[in-house]
Design a protein around this motif. Sequence first.
Motif, PDB file in Angstrom:
ATOM      1  N   VAL A   9      -5.507  15.658 -36.332  1.00 25.31           N
ATOM      2  CA  VAL A   9      -4.045  15.677 -36.326  1.00 25.31           C
ATOM      3  C   VAL A   9      -3.506  14.791 -37.446  1.00 25.31           C
ATOM      4  N   ASN A  10      -2.514  15.295 -38.166  1.00 22.15           N
ATOM      5  CA  ASN A  10      -1.849  14.549 -39.237  1.00 22.15           C
ATOM      6  C   ASN A  10      -0.746  13.691 -38.635  1.00 22.15           C
ATOM      7  N   ARG A  11      -0.764  12.405 -38.906  1.00 25.69           N
ATOM      8  CA  ARG A  11       0.277  11.511 -38.382  1.00 25.69           C
ATOM      9  C   ARG A  11       0.767  10.613 -39.513  1.00 25.69           C
ATOM     10  N   HIS A  12       1.991  10.077 -39.375  1.00 31.21           N
ATOM     11  CA  HIS A  12       2.507   9.083 -40.320  1.00 31.21           C
ATOM     12  C   HIS A  12       1.607   7.852 -40.264  1.00 31.21           C
ATOM     13  N   SER A  13       1.277   7.319 -41.481  1.00 30.90           N
ATOM     14  CA  SER A  13       0.362   6.153 -41.532  1.00 30.90           C
ATOM     15  C   SER A  13       1.042   4.906 -40.982  1.00 30.90           C
ATOM     16  N   HIS A  14       2.343   4.743 -41.333  1.00 29.55           N
ATOM     17  CA  HIS A  14       3.103   3.553 -40.905  1.00 29.55           C
ATOM     18  C   HIS A  14       4.392   4.013 -40.246  1.00 29.55           C
ATOM     19  N   ILE A  15       4.780   3.345 -39.172  1.00 29.23           N
ATOM     20  CA  ILE A  15       6.071   3.656 -38.535  1.00 29.23           C
ATOM     21  C   ILE A  15       6.766   2.360 -38.134  1.00 29.23           C
ATOM     22  N   GLU A  16       8.088   2.424 -38.031  1.00 30.14           N
ATOM     23  CA  GLU A  16       8.846   1.323 -37.411  1.00 30.14           C
ATOM     24  C   GLU A  16       9.414   1.898 -36.121  1.00 30.14           C
ATOM     25  N   VAL A  17       9.293   1.148 -35.066  1.00 30.39           N
ATOM     26  CA  VAL A  17       9.666   1.661 -33.743  1.00 30.39           C
ATOM     27  C   VAL A  17      10.582   0.676 -33.021  1.00 30.39           C
ATOM     28  N   ARG A  18      11.272   1.176 -31.986  1.00 29.35           N
ATOM     29  CA  ARG A  18      12.006   0.300 -31.087  1.00 29.35           C
ATOM     30  C   ARG A  18      11.759   0.808 -29.673  1.00 29.35           C
ATOM     31  N   TYR A  19      11.705  -0.112 -28.710  1.00 31.21           N
ATOM     32  CA  TYR A  19      11.572   0.266 -27.307  1.00 31.21           C
ATOM     33  C   TYR A  19      12.067  -0.899 -26.466  1.00 31.21           C
ATOM     34  N   ASP A  20      12.316  -0.620 -25.188  1.00 35.57           N
ATOM     35  CA  ASP A  20      12.699  -1.694 -24.264  1.00 35.57           C
ATOM     36  C   ASP A  20      11.498  -2.087 -23.403  1.00 35.57           C
ATOM     37  N   THR A  21      11.444  -3.368 -23.043  1.00 36.07           N
ATOM     38  CA  THR A  21      10.422  -3.821 -22.095  1.00 36.07           C
ATOM     39  C   THR A  21      10.979  -3.635 -20.675  1.00 36.07           C
ATOM     40  N   LEU A  22      10.129  -3.829 -19.694  1.00 34.21           N
ATOM     41  CA  LEU A  22      10.554  -3.701 -18.282  1.00 34.21           C
ATOM     42  C   LEU A  22      11.704  -4.659 -17.965  1.00 34.21           C
ATOM     43  N   GLU A  23      11.694  -5.816 -18.692  1.00 30.83           N
ATOM     44  CA  GLU A  23      12.746  -6.827 -18.445  1.00 30.83           C
ATOM     45  C   GLU A  23      14.041  -6.451 -19.171  1.00 30.83           C
ATOM     46  N   GLY A  24      14.011  -5.319 -19.910  1.00 30.11           N
ATOM     47  CA  GLY A  24      15.245  -4.880 -20.567  1.00 30.11           C
ATOM     48  C   GLY A  24      15.445  -5.468 -21.941  1.00 30.11           C
ATOM     49  N   LYS A  25      14.387  -6.138 -22.480  1.00 33.36           N
ATOM     50  CA  LYS A  25      14.479  -6.729 -23.823  1.00 33.36           C
ATOM     51  C   LYS A  25      14.145  -5.658 -24.862  1.00 33.36           C
ATOM     52  N   GLU A  26      14.942  -5.562 -25.944  1.00 34.23           N
ATOM     53  CA  GLU A  26      14.629  -4.591 -26.987  1.00 34.23           C
ATOM     54  C   GLU A  26      13.595  -5.181 -27.931  1.00 34.23           C
ATOM     55  N   VAL A  27      12.554  -4.402 -28.220  1.00 27.74           N
ATOM     56  CA  VAL A  27      11.512  -4.796 -29.182  1.00 27.74           C
ATOM     57  C   VAL A  27      11.608  -3.870 -30.384  1.00 27.74           C
ATOM     58  N   LYS A  28      11.633  -4.461 -31.596  1.00 25.76           N
ATOM     59  CA  LYS A  28      11.551  -3.666 -32.835  1.00 25.76           C
ATOM     60  C   LYS A  28      10.300  -4.146 -33.555  1.00 25.76           C
ATOM     61  N   THR A  29       9.410  -3.209 -33.919  1.00 27.86           N
ATOM     62  CA  THR A  29       8.172  -3.630 -34.570  1.00 27.86           C
ATOM     63  C   THR A  29       7.612  -2.517 -35.449  1.00 27.86           C
ATOM     64  N   GLN A  30       6.612  -2.883 -36.256  1.00 22.82           N
ATOM     65  CA  GLN A  30       5.971  -1.912 -37.140  1.00 22.82           C
ATOM     66  C   GLN A  30       4.566  -1.620 -36.610  1.00 22.82           C
ATOM     67  N   MET A  31       4.120  -0.393 -36.850  1.00 23.40           N
ATOM     68  CA  MET A  31       2.772  -0.018 -36.424  1.00 23.40           C
ATOM     69  C   MET A  31       2.098   0.735 -37.557  1.00 23.40           C
ATOM     70  N   GLU A  32       0.770   0.642 -37.577  1.00 23.20           N
ATOM     71  CA  GLU A  32       0.014   1.410 -38.556  1.00 23.20           C
ATOM     72  C   GLU A  32      -1.313   1.811 -37.919  1.00 23.20           C
ATOM     73  N   GLY A  33      -2.045   2.698 -38.587  1.00 27.62           N
ATOM     74  CA  GLY A  33      -3.402   3.036 -38.120  1.00 27.62           C
ATOM     75  C   GLY A  33      -3.413   3.633 -36.727  1.00 27.62           C
TER      76      GLY A  33
END
Length: 157
Positions: free
Chosen positions: A110-134
């Motif tokens: 499967v072809n996927r983006h090598s690097h992404i920037e993402v956002r999500y909420d934790t169970l406690e309702g805190k917003e997380v913004k982070t980068q992922m690769e690989g």
Amino acid sequence: METLTIAQLGNPILREHATPLSAAQYQEFAPFFNALQLKMLENNGVGIAAPQVSESIRAFIVASRPNPRYPDAPMMEPTLMLNPEITWASESMEKDWEGCLSIPGIRALVNRHSHIEVRYDTLEGKEVKTQMEGFIARIFQHELDHLNGLVFLDRAE
Ligand SMILES: O=C(CSC(=O)[C@H](Cc1ccccc1)CC(F)(F)F)c1ccccc1
Ligand SMILES: [Zn+2]
């Protein structure tokens, strides 16, 4: 709560667009998220999305760990991501093998983006913004597809 069953390809639930959670619902779903994580671990998964156990809500768990297929995959605590989004994706793409608990015994490139920037909420309702690769970026994209009614075979080369 009855024990969770993993929906297999062909089950229409895997083709639905999952519903966002309101922050007020996060804690309500805490027991379900614990059961979801157990289900993933007992199936040796490196991720799992709520629609895979017939709960069509926008939540998944990413749990990269080194494995025969990805020996250099980072070891990470299973991480619950609520209302996850990709906010930026690299032009560069990488092809690698994927599997799916809803499509046992089948692997595909499967072809996927090598690097992404993402956002999500934790169970406690805190917003997380982070980068992922690989491999972690790959798992995130694979699980996000599940929230949008896609499976990895839809993108197989
Ligand atoms: O086939 C599996 C299990 S399938 C798996 O963990 C899926 C996640 C995944 C595996 C490999 C690449 C991307 C995502 C989980 C799913 F189906 F719930 F999404 C696998 C485990 C470790 C490395 C590679 C493959
Ligand atoms: Zn999957």
